[in-house]
Each structure stands twice: as C-alpha cells, then as structure tokens.
Motif scaffolding. Structure first.
Motif, PDB file in Angstrom:
ATOM      1  N   MET A 113       1.523  -6.373   5.439  1.00  9.39           N
ATOM      2  CA  MET A 113       0.882  -5.070   5.488  1.00  9.39           C
ATOM      3  C   MET A 113       1.849  -3.935   5.156  1.00  9.39           C
ATOM      4  SD  MET A 113      -2.192  -5.808   5.928  1.00  9.39           S
ATOM      5  CE  MET A 113      -2.853  -4.163   6.175  1.00  9.39           C
ATOM      6  N   ARG A 114       3.116  -4.100   5.419  1.00  7.98           N
ATOM      7  CA  ARG A 114       4.078  -3.048   5.106  1.00  7.98           C
ATOM      8  C   ARG A 114       4.429  -3.027   3.624  1.00  7.98           C
ATOM      9  NH1 ARG A 114       8.436  -4.818   9.505  1.00  7.98           N
ATOM     10  NH2 ARG A 114       7.720  -6.785   8.605  1.00  7.98           N
ATOM     11  N   GLN A 115       4.577  -4.194   3.052  1.00  4.15           N
ATOM     12  CA  GLN A 115       4.982  -4.301   1.653  1.00  4.15           C
ATOM     13  C   GLN A 115       3.799  -4.208   0.700  1.00  4.15           C
ATOM     14  OE1 GLN A 115       7.383  -7.763   0.832  1.00  4.15           O
ATOM     15  NE2 GLN A 115       6.819  -7.815  -1.323  1.00  4.15           N
ATOM     16  N   GLY A 116       2.643  -4.710   1.130  1.00  2.00           N
ATOM     17  CA  GLY A 116       1.492  -4.777   0.241  1.00  2.00           C
ATOM     18  C   GLY A 116       1.519  -6.061  -0.567  1.00  2.00           C
ATOM     19  N   PRO A 117       0.461  -6.369  -1.298  1.00  2.00           N
ATOM     20  CA  PRO A 117       0.386  -7.625  -2.043  1.00  2.00           C
ATOM     21  C   PRO A 117       1.340  -7.641  -3.239  1.00  2.00           C
ATOM     22  CG  PRO A 117      -1.470  -6.221  -2.614  1.00  2.00           C
ATOM     23  CD  PRO A 117      -0.746  -5.527  -1.483  1.00  2.00           C
ATOM     24  N   THR A 118       1.877  -8.824  -3.510  1.00  2.00           N
ATOM     25  CA  THR A 118       2.810  -8.989  -4.634  1.00  2.00           C
ATOM     26  C   THR A 118       2.283  -9.953  -5.688  1.00  2.00           C
ATOM     27  OG1 THR A 118       3.949 -10.842  -3.584  1.00  2.00           O
ATOM     28  CG2 THR A 118       4.748  -8.617  -3.050  1.00  2.00           C
ATOM     29  N   GLY A 119       1.328 -10.787  -5.291  1.00  2.00           N
ATOM     30  CA  GLY A 119       0.842 -11.819  -6.201  1.00  2.00           C
ATOM     31  C   GLY A 119       1.524 -13.151  -5.974  1.00  2.00           C
TER      32      GLY A 119
END
Length: 318
Positions: A77-83
């Motif tokens: 949740m802090r970094q967000g999605p990367t794939g």
C-alpha cells in the motif's frame, strides 16, 4: 501466500439480511415487514422502513470493502503496484449494481421521522461510495484484462494514488455508519419486541426475533480484522444473554410442541459452538489470530444461515 483475512463481524444494526461473502460478514437480522400489524405504532413502522433502506444499502455496498481488502492482500500500500507482485492475479472483486439501494436510501434521508445525525451520515456515506466505486471498477477491469502488461503499470499506479484516499474516506464513513446504525437498530429492536409481545405474547415470531437479536449482539463483539483481540468480558455477557434467549425458546416449545421449526437446531448448535470458541480465545488470551480465526469465520457463517432461515421459520410456525 498471503494470510487469509480475519472475519469482520459487522453485525449491522438493520433489518435486512446481509449477504455473506469472503471474508465473512455477519448478517443484520430477519426482515420485518414495515406494514405488519406486529410492528406497532406508525412511528415505529416508518422507522423500520428507514432502517431497511439504510441496511439494504450497507449490505450491498459491503462488496466495495471486500474488493478493497482483496486489493490490499497483494499490493504494497505504501509503494503501490509494480507489476511484479506474486499475487497480482488476485486483482479486485467486481462491484454490484447499487443504483436502487442508493436511490431508496437517499429518499429515506429526507423522510420522517428524521434522525439528523444518522441521516447526514448516510448522505456522506453515499457520496464516499460514489467517489470510490468507479475507481474500483476501473481497477477491477484493469487487472482482469492484465492491461498493466501493455502500459508498464502506468494506469495501475495512477489508480492507486486516487483509490487510497477515496477508500480511506469511505471506510471512515462506513465505521461511523456501522456504529450509529447499531444504536438505532438496538432501539428499534426493543420497541419491536415489545410491540410483538403486546399483540401476541411471546409467540413464535417473538422467539425468532429474540434469538436473532441476541445472536447479533454476540456478532457485535466478535473479534475483527481491526480488533483481533476480543473483549472477553463483553463476549461473555453477549453469549450469556444469547443463552437466555435459547432457553426462552426451549420453554416456548414445552407449551407449543411444534416449536419454531428450522431455527431451534441452528440456535442451539450456535450456542454450543460459541462456548467452544470462547474457550479457545481464553487459551489464546483473546487473540483470534492464535488458532481461532477459522472458528470465528465458521460461527459468522452459521449466524448468516440462521438469519436467512428466520422469515421461513416464522411462516412455518404460524
């Protein structure tokens, strides 16, 4: 693999049956027809209409909470999605059509009797849902279609930035609405039971409503994802009160051999399992995560089943 989420024992303070889904959510209670002669005064009847409209909306929009928890289970949740997430295929759950529920709840906020604090919370809740829902729907399609493989997760990152504050606002309004509806419905429960008893005594209808109300009080104090450590004193009190309701149903059957079909066995079984669960929590010092999470989910599912049978039980007992 991510840990399965704990139950959210959101025993909502309403009169419409709440759909069960994973993670398990507790149902609100059996539907009471607002024009039933057993519901008493006109004020009580119209209050029940309002409660039904609000609870129907809450029931149906639970899907947004489930979808958001699905998303949180695999993304940082802090970094967000990367794939590159291992469980990115989990995506999000698609939402239900709630246009009718929103329309009826919106109308109810303007109807008498007025409950200003509650009515205003419902209005804000609708706004928060309408802000979040389109974002969840876009994200659900995005991950279902694996569009992130074509745009290097560009839309996924943009959606994440917008979804986080929208979800936080929605969940804040939901928590407030849960609390206010619980208080509201507790008052309606007392008035409703009194109206039924005044008209027909402690009849089969009264027994079913008493069982469901008492069981829901237990669900209110079950541990949840936000509060995995149970208040054992409150849980004891709720289980004891539920036990009194079950014994009251036993006394009813002594004078009415047909009893209350379909509910009796469910109610008794739930009581025994609640007591087993309470013992497990004692050994775990109240922490449901220490070996009792599956039991908690099973109990909520059993409660859901009992509530779903409540209206049928009343009809069969007539």
């Amino acid at each position: 693999m991510p840990i399965a989420p704990l139950i959210r024992a959101a025993a909502l303070a309403g009169t419409v049956v709440l759909a069960a889904a994973a993670p398990a959510f507790a149902q609100a209670g059996a539907t009471i027809a607002p024009n039933s002669p057993t519901t008493g005064s006109a004020d009580l009847q119209t209050s029940i209409v309002k409660a039904n409209a609000y609870t129907a909306l809450m029931n149906r929009t639970l899907r947004a909470i489930q979808s958001w928890e699905r998303y949180r289970s695999w993304v940082d949740m802090r970094q967000g999605p990367t794939g590159r997430e291992r469980y990115i295929s989990y995506g999000l759950y698609s939402l239900y059509d709630v246009a009718g529920e929103i329309r009826r709840a919106s109308e109810a906020t303007r109807q008498e009797p007025a409950f200003p604090e509650l009515d205003q919370t419902v209005a804000r809740y609708i706004e928060a849902y309408q802000a979040l829902a389109p974002l969840i729907s876009r994200a659900e399609r995005y991950y279902e279609r694996k569009d992130y493989r074509d745009d290097n997760m560009a839309e996924g990152r943009e959606l994440h930035i917008r979804m986080v504050p929208a979800a936080e606002a929605f969940l804040r309004e939901r928590a407030l609405l849960d609390a206010q509806m619980r208080t509201f419905k507790n008052d309606l429960d007392v008035r409703e039971l009194a109206a039924i008893e005044k008209r027909e005594g402690r009849s089969a209808r009264w027994q079913v409503r008493n069982i469901v109300i008492s069981a829901r009080a237990v669900m209110d104090v079950m541990p949840s994802p936000d509060q995995p450590i149970a208040d054992l004193k409150a849980l004891d009190a709720a289980i004891n009160q539920y036990g009194l309701a079950v014994r009251e149903m036993d006394r009813f059957k002594e004078n009415n051999p047909s009893g209350v079909p379909m509910i009796e066995a469910q109610a008794s079984s739930l009581l025994g399992r609640l007591r087993d669960f309470r013992e497990k929590l004692t050994r775990a010092r109240g922490d449901v995560r220490r070996g009792a999470a599956m039991d908690a989910n099973s109990l909520v599912n059993s409660y859901n089943m009992m509530v779903s049978l409540a209206d049928t039980a009343i009809r069969m007992a007539r």
